[in-house]
Motif scaffolding. Structure first.
Motif, PDB file in Angstrom:
ATOM      1  N   ALA A 293       3.242  56.040 -42.937  1.00  0.00           N
ATOM      2  CA  ALA A 293       4.472  55.264 -43.171  1.00  0.00           C
ATOM      3  C   ALA A 293       4.276  53.820 -42.703  1.00  0.00           C
ATOM      4  O   ALA A 293       4.604  52.864 -43.418  1.00  0.00           O
ATOM      5  N   ILE A 294       3.717  53.648 -41.511  1.00  0.00           N
ATOM      6  CA  ILE A 294       3.503  52.305 -40.975  1.00  0.00           C
ATOM      7  C   ILE A 294       2.459  51.558 -41.805  1.00  0.00           C
ATOM      8  O   ILE A 294       2.557  50.349 -41.999  1.00  0.00           O
ATOM      9  N   GLY A 295       1.489  52.281 -42.343  1.00  0.00           N
ATOM     10  CA  GLY A 295       0.490  51.675 -43.217  1.00  0.00           C
ATOM     11  C   GLY A 295       1.044  51.232 -44.557  1.00  0.00           C
ATOM     12  O   GLY A 295       0.464  50.374 -45.233  1.00  0.00           O
ATOM     13  N   LYS A 296       2.175  51.805 -44.930  1.00  0.00           N
ATOM     14  CA  LYS A 296       2.743  51.506 -46.254  1.00  0.00           C
ATOM     15  C   LYS A 296       3.853  50.444 -46.215  1.00  0.00           C
ATOM     16  O   LYS A 296       4.000  49.660 -47.151  1.00  0.00           O
ATOM     17  N   ILE A 297       4.649  50.429 -45.151  1.00  0.00           N
ATOM     18  CA  ILE A 297       5.865  49.588 -45.123  1.00  0.00           C
ATOM     19  C   ILE A 297       5.528  48.133 -44.780  1.00  0.00           C
ATOM     20  O   ILE A 297       4.888  47.866 -43.766  1.00  0.00           O
ATOM     21  N   PRO A 298       5.977  47.189 -45.621  1.00  0.00           N
ATOM     22  CA  PRO A 298       5.696  45.772 -45.381  1.00  0.00           C
ATOM     23  C   PRO A 298       6.561  45.204 -44.249  1.00  0.00           C
ATOM     24  O   PRO A 298       7.616  44.621 -44.486  1.00  0.00           O
ATOM     25  N   ARG A 299       6.085  45.357 -43.014  1.00  0.00           N
ATOM     26  CA  ARG A 299       6.869  44.926 -41.842  1.00  0.00           C
ATOM     27  C   ARG A 299       7.203  43.435 -41.885  1.00  0.00           C
ATOM     28  O   ARG A 299       8.250  43.008 -41.390  1.00  0.00           O
ATOM     29  N   HIS A 300       6.321  42.635 -42.496  1.00  0.00           N
ATOM     30  CA  HIS A 300       6.562  41.176 -42.533  1.00  0.00           C
ATOM     31  C   HIS A 300       7.854  40.827 -43.275  1.00  0.00           C
ATOM     32  O   HIS A 300       8.473  39.806 -42.994  1.00  0.00           O
ATOM     33  N   LEU A 301       8.278  41.683 -44.184  1.00  0.00           N
ATOM     34  CA  LEU A 301       9.509  41.402 -44.936  1.00  0.00           C
ATOM     35  C   LEU A 301      10.769  41.634 -44.103  1.00  0.00           C
ATOM     36  O   LEU A 301      11.852  41.191 -44.476  1.00  0.00           O
ATOM     37  N   PHE A 302      10.624  42.335 -42.982  1.00  0.00           N
ATOM     38  CA  PHE A 302      11.763  42.615 -42.099  1.00  0.00           C
ATOM     39  C   PHE A 302      11.969  41.495 -41.068  1.00  0.00           C
ATOM     40  O   PHE A 302      12.891  41.556 -40.262  1.00  0.00           O
ATOM     41  N   MET A 303      11.084  40.494 -41.090  1.00  0.00           N
ATOM     42  CA  MET A 303      11.107  39.457 -40.068  1.00  0.00           C
ATOM     43  C   MET A 303      11.398  38.091 -40.668  1.00  0.00           C
ATOM     44  O   MET A 303      11.174  37.868 -41.852  1.00  0.00           O
ATOM     45  N   ASP A 304      11.895  37.172 -39.825  1.00  0.00           N
ATOM     46  CA  ASP A 304      12.094  35.797 -40.277  1.00  0.00           C
ATOM     47  C   ASP A 304      10.742  35.210 -40.673  1.00  0.00           C
ATOM     48  O   ASP A 304       9.723  35.505 -40.050  1.00  0.00           O
ATOM     49  N   SER A 305      10.749  34.348 -41.672  1.00  0.00           N
ATOM     50  CA  SER A 305       9.491  33.833 -42.225  1.00  0.00           C
ATOM     51  C   SER A 305       8.619  33.149 -41.170  1.00  0.00           C
ATOM     52  O   SER A 305       7.397  33.174 -41.262  1.00  0.00           O
TER      53      SER A 305
ATOM     54  N   HIS B 189       2.780  37.012 -37.368  1.00  0.00           N
ATOM     55  CA  HIS B 189       2.725  37.955 -36.237  1.00  0.00           C
ATOM     56  C   HIS B 189       3.182  39.369 -36.623  1.00  0.00           C
ATOM     57  O   HIS B 189       3.257  40.240 -35.774  1.00  0.00           O
ATOM     58  N   ALA B 190       3.490  39.572 -37.900  1.00  0.00           N
ATOM     59  CA  ALA B 190       4.153  40.819 -38.320  1.00  0.00           C
ATOM     60  C   ALA B 190       3.332  42.060 -38.018  1.00  0.00           C
ATOM     61  O   ALA B 190       3.886  43.133 -37.797  1.00  0.00           O
ATOM     62  N   TYR B 191       2.012  41.933 -38.008  1.00  0.00           N
ATOM     63  CA  TYR B 191       1.173  43.115 -37.818  1.00  0.00           C
ATOM     64  C   TYR B 191       0.438  43.102 -36.478  1.00  0.00           C
ATOM     65  O   TYR B 191      -0.519  43.824 -36.275  1.00  0.00           O
ATOM     66  N   VAL B 192       0.963  42.269 -35.567  1.00  0.00           N
ATOM     67  CA  VAL B 192       0.539  42.329 -34.169  1.00  0.00           C
ATOM     68  C   VAL B 192       1.422  43.386 -33.511  1.00  0.00           C
ATOM     69  O   VAL B 192       2.594  43.523 -33.861  1.00  0.00           O
ATOM     70  N   ASP B 193       0.872  44.138 -32.571  1.00  0.00           N
ATOM     71  CA  ASP B 193       1.648  45.219 -31.949  1.00  0.00           C
ATOM     72  C   ASP B 193       2.577  44.660 -30.870  1.00  0.00           C
ATOM     73  O   ASP B 193       2.401  44.883 -29.675  1.00  0.00           O
ATOM     74  N   LYS B 194       3.590  43.906 -31.334  1.00  0.00           N
ATOM     75  CA  LYS B 194       4.555  43.295 -30.417  1.00  0.00           C
ATOM     76  C   LYS B 194       5.944  43.333 -31.034  1.00  0.00           C
ATOM     77  O   LYS B 194       6.094  43.379 -32.256  1.00  0.00           O
ATOM     78  N   ALA B 195       6.958  43.266 -30.164  1.00  0.00           N
ATOM     79  CA  ALA B 195       8.344  43.105 -30.622  1.00  0.00           C
ATOM     80  C   ALA B 195       8.584  41.622 -30.922  1.00  0.00           C
ATOM     81  O   ALA B 195       7.966  40.759 -30.307  1.00  0.00           O
ATOM     82  N   PHE B 196       9.502  41.349 -31.868  1.00  0.00           N
ATOM     83  CA  PHE B 196       9.836  39.958 -32.184  1.00  0.00           C
ATOM     84  C   PHE B 196      11.331  39.802 -32.409  1.00  0.00           C
ATOM     85  O   PHE B 196      12.011  40.744 -32.802  1.00  0.00           O
ATOM     86  N   PRO B 197      11.853  38.578 -32.156  1.00  0.00           N
ATOM     87  CA  PRO B 197      13.293  38.355 -32.339  1.00  0.00           C
ATOM     88  C   PRO B 197      13.718  38.477 -33.799  1.00  0.00           C
ATOM     89  O   PRO B 197      12.971  38.111 -34.704  1.00  0.00           O
ATOM     90  N   ILE B 198      14.936  39.013 -33.981  1.00  0.00           N
ATOM     91  CA  ILE B 198      15.593  38.972 -35.297  1.00  0.00           C
ATOM     92  C   ILE B 198      16.999  38.419 -35.055  1.00  0.00           C
ATOM     93  O   ILE B 198      17.264  37.872 -33.993  1.00  0.00           O
ATOM     94  N   ALA B 199      17.894  38.552 -36.006  1.00  0.00           N
ATOM     95  CA  ALA B 199      19.249  37.994 -35.870  1.00  0.00           C
ATOM     96  C   ALA B 199      20.038  38.667 -34.746  1.00  0.00           C
ATOM     97  O   ALA B 199      19.684  39.740 -34.275  1.00  0.00           O
ATOM     98  N   ALA B 200      21.126  38.003 -34.355  1.00  0.00           N
ATOM     99  CA  ALA B 200      22.107  38.549 -33.402  1.00  0.00           C
ATOM    100  C   ALA B 200      21.505  38.898 -32.038  1.00  0.00           C
ATOM    101  O   ALA B 200      21.922  39.861 -31.396  1.00  0.00           O
ATOM    102  N   ASP B 201      20.525  38.094 -31.598  1.00  0.00           N
ATOM    103  CA  ASP B 201      19.892  38.303 -30.282  1.00  0.00           C
ATOM    104  C   ASP B 201      19.252  39.677 -30.137  1.00  0.00           C
ATOM    105  O   ASP B 201      19.166  40.219 -29.035  1.00  0.00           O
ATOM    106  N   GLN B 202      18.837  40.262 -31.237  1.00  0.00           N
ATOM    107  CA  GLN B 202      18.182  41.567 -31.206  1.00  0.00           C
ATOM    108  C   GLN B 202      16.685  41.379 -31.479  1.00  0.00           C
ATOM    109  O   GLN B 202      16.222  40.264 -31.720  1.00  0.00           O
ATOM    110  N   THR B 203      15.938  42.478 -31.434  1.00  0.00           N
ATOM    111  CA  THR B 203      14.510  42.398 -31.738  1.00  0.00           C
ATOM    112  C   THR B 203      14.126  43.474 -32.739  1.00  0.00           C
ATOM    113  O   THR B 203      14.826  44.482 -32.872  1.00  0.00           O
ATOM    114  N   ILE B 204      13.020  43.216 -33.443  1.00  0.00           N
ATOM    115  CA  ILE B 204      12.370  44.280 -34.218  1.00  0.00           C
ATOM    116  C   ILE B 204      11.364  44.901 -33.252  1.00  0.00           C
ATOM    117  O   ILE B 204      10.560  44.203 -32.637  1.00  0.00           O
TER     118      ILE B 204
END
Length: 213
Positions: A31-43, A48-63
Motif C-alpha cells: 500500500a505504501i509502495g503504491k500511494i503517492p504520498r507527495h500528493l497529500f502534502m503542500d507542494s 521530502h514526501a518519501y523521507v521517513d518523517k512527519a511534515f506539517p499540513i493545514a490546521a496546525d496538524q501533521t501528516i
C-alpha cells in the motif's frame, strides 16, 4: 496531480527503509509502495514526501511519519473487508493506506478545514471511505458500531471508553496514549467485559482534541 517514475522510485526506497525498520506486513508495504504520498502534502514539501518523517499540513496538524502509519496499520491487522473506524482523518494518507488494503472505512475529522479538503481530495485519487464525518473522535461512531478495528491517529491523554465499547469481540483498538510522548497501545477485545492490553514503544503525535466546534 502527477505521479512520475521518480516518485515511484522514491517510494520503492521508502518501502525498503520501512522493511529495514521492521515492518513485515506485505499488504502494508504494498500500500505504501503504491500511494503517492507527495500528493497529500503542500507542494513546498514534495521533495521530502518519501523521507521517513512527519511534515506539517493545514490546521496546525501533521501528516504522520510513514513508519508510524505502517506500524499502526500493521498492529491493527486489517483484513480485506474489515470494518475500520479511523479517528483523525487529517491529510487522508492513513485512510488511503487502509482503503488500499481493502478496509471498509469510516473516518472522523474534527478540523473543518482539513475535513473539507480531504473529503474532496481522496475520491480524486480513487479512495472512497464508506463515510467521512466532521465531528468529535472521542465519542466514536455508535451508529455504525461494532468495528473490527479502530485506529487513532493523534495522541490521546487517555483512552476514550466509547472507542473500547464500539469494538467487536476480537477487534482491536490501536491508540497512542500519553501527553508529550505517547506509548503505542493496542487493546484486543476478548469478551464483552475483558480487554487485553499491549504496548509497543514511544511515538510522538499531535494531540487528539475534543470537539470545540
Amino acid at each position: 496531480m502527477k505521479d512520475t517514475f521518480t516518485h515511484q522510485g522514491m517510494r520503492k526506497k521508502l518501502v525498503e527503509t520501512l522493511s529495514r525498520k521492521g515492518i513485515i506486513d506485505k499488504n502494508v508495504l504494498q500500500a505504501i509502495g503504491k500511494i503517492p504520498r507527495h500528493l497529500f502534502m503542500d507542494s513546498g514539501f514534495v521533495d521530502h514526501a518519501y523521507v521517513d518523517k512527519a511534515f506539517p499540513i493545514a490546521a496546525d496538524q501533521t501528516i504522520s511519519q510513514p513508519y508510524t502509519v505502517a506500524r499502526q496499520t500493521e498492529l491493527l491487522e486489517v483484513k480485506k473487508g474489515d470494518k475500520i473506524l479511523e479517528i483523525g482523518t487529517g491529510s487522508g494518507y492513513q485512510a488511503a493506506v487502509l482503503l488500499e488494503i481493502g478496509a471498509t472505512l469510516y473516518t472522523i475529522e474534527r478540523q473543518n478545514e482539513l475535513f473539507k479538503k480531504t473529503k474532496l481530495f481522496l475520491p480524486k485519487l480513487g479512495y472512497k471511505p464508506k463515510r467521512l464525518i466532521f465531528g468529535d473522535g472521542y465519542i466514536g461512531l455508535q451508529s455504525e458500531a461494532p468495528f473490527d478495528g479502530i485506529i487513532v491517529t493523534a495522541g490521546a491523554p487517555f483512552v476514550p471508553n466509547p472507542l473500547l465499547a464500539q469494538l467487536k469481540v476480537g477487534g482491536k483498538l490501536v491508540i497512542p496514549v500519553g501527553e508529550n510522548v505517547q506509548i503505542m497501545t493496542v487493546f484486543l477485545r476478548k469478551s464483552d467485559t475483558e480487554f487485553e492490553k499491549e504496548e509497543y514503544g514511544e511515538f510522538r503525535f499531535v494531540p487528539l482534541l475534543e470537539d470545540k466546534n
